[in-house]
Motif scaffolding. Structure first.
Motif, short mmCIF file in Angstrom:
data_model
loop_
_atom_site.label_atom_id
_atom_site.label_comp_id
_atom_site.label_asym_id
_atom_site.label_seq_id
_atom_site.Cartn_x
_atom_site.Cartn_y
_atom_site.Cartn_z
N ALA A 191 0.83 -1.21 0.00
CA ALA A 191 0.00 0.00 0.00
C ALA A 191 0.86 1.26 0.00
CB ALA A 191 -0.94 -0.01 1.21
N ARG A 192 1.93 1.25 0.79
CA ARG A 192 2.81 2.42 0.84
C ARG A 192 3.48 2.67 -0.50
NH1 ARG A 192 3.01 4.87 5.41
NH2 ARG A 192 2.92 3.86 7.46
N LYS A 193 3.97 1.62 -1.13
CA LYS A 193 4.62 1.76 -2.43
C LYS A 193 3.63 2.25 -3.50
CE LYS A 193 8.50 -1.43 -2.04
NZ LYS A 193 9.52 -0.41 -2.43
N ALA A 194 2.39 1.83 -3.36
CA ALA A 194 1.37 2.21 -4.35
C ALA A 194 0.75 3.57 -4.04
CB ALA A 194 0.28 1.15 -4.40
N GLY A 195 1.01 4.09 -2.84
CA GLY A 195 0.44 5.38 -2.45
C GLY A 195 -1.06 5.32 -2.23
N ARG A 196 -1.52 4.20 -1.68
CA ARG A 196 -2.95 4.02 -1.45
C ARG A 196 -3.24 3.74 0.02
NH1 ARG A 196 -6.57 3.16 -5.61
NH2 ARG A 196 -5.68 3.10 -7.70
N ARG A 197 -4.46 4.07 0.42
CA ARG A 197 -4.92 3.74 1.76
C ARG A 197 -5.06 2.22 1.91
NH1 ARG A 197 -10.34 5.35 3.49
NH2 ARG A 197 -10.84 5.40 1.27
N LEU A 198 -4.79 1.74 3.11
CA LEU A 198 -4.98 0.33 3.40
C LEU A 198 -5.84 0.20 4.65
CD1 LEU A 198 -4.27 -2.72 2.91
CD2 LEU A 198 -2.41 -2.37 4.56
N ILE A 199 -6.90 -0.58 4.54
CA ILE A 199 -7.69 -0.94 5.72
C ILE A 199 -7.37 -2.39 6.07
CG2 ILE A 199 -10.02 -1.33 6.62
CD1 ILE A 199 -11.00 0.95 4.91
N ILE A 200 -7.07 -2.61 7.34
CA ILE A 200 -6.72 -3.94 7.84
C ILE A 200 -7.83 -4.41 8.77
CG2 ILE A 200 -5.07 -5.28 9.22
CD1 ILE A 200 -2.96 -3.12 8.47
N SER A 201 -8.38 -5.58 8.48
CA SER A 201 -9.41 -6.14 9.34
C SER A 201 -9.09 -7.60 9.63
CB SER A 201 -10.79 -6.04 8.67
OG SER A 201 -11.78 -6.65 9.49
N GLY A 202 -9.10 -7.96 10.90
CA GLY A 202 -8.83 -9.35 11.23
C GLY A 202 -8.48 -9.55 12.68
N LEU A 203 -8.46 -10.80 13.07
CA LEU A 203 -8.11 -11.20 14.43
C LEU A 203 -6.59 -11.12 14.61
CD1 LEU A 203 -8.83 -12.74 17.16
CD2 LEU A 203 -8.37 -14.83 15.85
N ILE A 204 -6.16 -10.53 15.72
CA ILE A 204 -4.73 -10.52 16.04
C ILE A 204 -4.36 -11.89 16.60
CG2 ILE A 204 -2.89 -9.44 17.40
CD1 ILE A 204 -4.58 -6.89 17.47
N GLN A 205 -3.81 -12.73 15.74
CA GLN A 205 -3.46 -14.09 16.16
C GLN A 205 -2.06 -14.13 16.75
OE1 GLN A 205 -3.14 -17.26 13.14
NE2 GLN A 205 -4.69 -18.34 14.32
N ASP A 206 -1.20 -13.22 16.30
CA ASP A 206 0.18 -13.15 16.81
C ASP A 206 0.39 -11.72 17.32
OD1 ASP A 206 2.97 -12.85 17.08
OD2 ASP A 206 3.34 -14.44 15.62
N GLU A 207 0.22 -11.54 18.63
CA GLU A 207 0.29 -10.20 19.21
C GLU A 207 1.68 -9.59 19.11
OE1 GLU A 207 -1.32 -7.89 23.20
OE2 GLU A 207 -1.75 -10.01 22.88
N GLU A 208 2.71 -10.42 19.26
CA GLU A 208 4.09 -9.91 19.15
C GLU A 208 4.35 -9.37 17.75
OE1 GLU A 208 8.67 -11.58 19.61
OE2 GLU A 208 7.00 -12.68 20.51
N TYR A 209 3.89 -10.10 16.75
CA TYR A 209 4.02 -9.66 15.36
C TYR A 209 3.24 -8.37 15.12
CZ TYR A 209 3.07 -9.83 10.28
OH TYR A 209 2.92 -9.54 8.94
N PHE A 210 2.03 -8.30 15.65
CA PHE A 210 1.21 -7.10 15.48
C PHE A 210 1.90 -5.88 16.08
CE2 PHE A 210 -1.96 -4.14 17.23
CZ PHE A 210 -2.64 -3.80 16.08
N ASN A 211 2.42 -6.02 17.30
CA ASN A 211 3.06 -4.89 17.98
C ASN A 211 4.34 -4.44 17.30
OD1 ASN A 211 1.07 -4.71 19.97
ND2 ASN A 211 2.11 -6.19 21.30
N ALA A 212 5.07 -5.41 16.71
CA ALA A 212 6.36 -5.08 16.11
C ALA A 212 6.26 -4.65 14.64
CB ALA A 212 7.31 -6.28 16.22
N LYS A 213 5.38 -5.28 13.88
CA LYS A 213 5.39 -5.09 12.43
C LYS A 213 4.18 -4.35 11.87
CE LYS A 213 8.17 -7.05 10.20
NZ LYS A 213 9.52 -6.64 9.72
N VAL A 214 3.11 -4.29 12.66
CA VAL A 214 1.87 -3.67 12.15
C VAL A 214 1.54 -2.37 12.88
CG1 VAL A 214 -0.62 -3.99 11.78
CG2 VAL A 214 0.96 -5.92 11.46
N LYS A 215 1.48 -2.44 14.19
CA LYS A 215 1.05 -1.29 15.00
C LYS A 215 1.85 -0.02 14.74
CE LYS A 215 -0.37 -0.20 19.74
NZ LYS A 215 -0.45 -0.74 21.13
N PRO A 216 3.18 -0.08 14.58
CA PRO A 216 3.95 1.16 14.34
C PRO A 216 3.53 1.90 13.08
CG PRO A 216 5.41 -0.62 15.00
CD PRO A 216 4.08 -1.25 14.73
#
Length: 211
Positions: A65-90
């Motif tokens: 999405a960043r490379k394309a310059g478009r908005r991204l909506i993310i919907s889903g269950l956080i199955q890996d909280e460590e991954y979410f906090n490190a790679k997604v949340k920031p």
């Protein structure tokens, strides 16, 4: 495999078959079209819909999405909280990269139908990929990494595109404009509806009984 001679195995995709089992058929998962409404005129956002987990490619979707310059909506269950906090949340800013959590049936229908495209940058051999079929049922094309069952679910250039990298995914997004959303809907109805699945299993039973 000890039941090979007394059982009839059915796979949910050809790519998900085990070499040790004897299969009578592949019957794809079926979804109820009543829960997925066709949208001819989508919004401009990209959508990631699925488990928040490294193998599902949430972080990769953000990079696309960043490379394309478009908005991204993310919907889903956080199955890996460590991954979410490190790679997604920031990366979340409620403007360009938006996390909406789990979505129930009504919101799911709205998100899938309103998306410019669904991003599905998986890093594992996915047996089926329900969100891919659901997106197409709403008329939304899919850009997926070519792994697992993706070559069986998508028609290249007609219902989406299969790529092998973040750069390829971003580069192919402008071509989404050339895809007719009605073709996506029709293809999903013909191949991944609940009626199609039922017909597939009835045919399996007929074959078993006739033998």
């Amino acid at each position: 495999k000890k039941y090979n001679n007394t059982s009839y195995y059915v796979s949910i995709s050809n790519s998900d078959r085990s070499r040790e089992l004897n299969y009578i058929a592949t019957v794809y998962n079926g979804i109820n079209p009543k829960g997925f409404h066709f949208q001819e005129n989508p919004d401009d956002y990209l959508l990631y819909f699925g488990r928040i987990h490294p193998e599902k490619g949430t972080y990769e979707a953000i990079q696309i999405a960043r490379k394309a310059g478009r908005r991204l909506i993310i919907s889903g269950l956080i199955q890996d909280e460590e991954y979410f906090n490190a790679k997604v949340k920031p990366h979340l800013d409620d403007k360009h990269i938006i996390f909406v959590g789990n979505s129930g049936p009504k919101r799911r229908d709205e998100l899938l139908g309103g998306a410019f495209a669904l991003l599905h940058p998986i890093s594992f051999e996915e047996p089926f990929g329900l969100s891919v079929a659901e997106a197409m049922m709403c008329g939304t094309p899919v850009v997926a990494f070519s792994r697992g069952s993706m070559p069986e679910l998508l028609v290249e250039g007609k219902t989406g595109f299969m790529v092998h990298s973040i750069n390829e995914a971003a580069a192919v997004l402008p071509a989404i404009e050339n895809i007719r959303r009605r073709d996506c809907r029709q293809y999903a109805m013909e191949n991944f509806s609940i009626d199609k699945m039922v017909d597939g299993y009835l045919e399996v039973y007929r074959r078993i009984l006739s033998s």
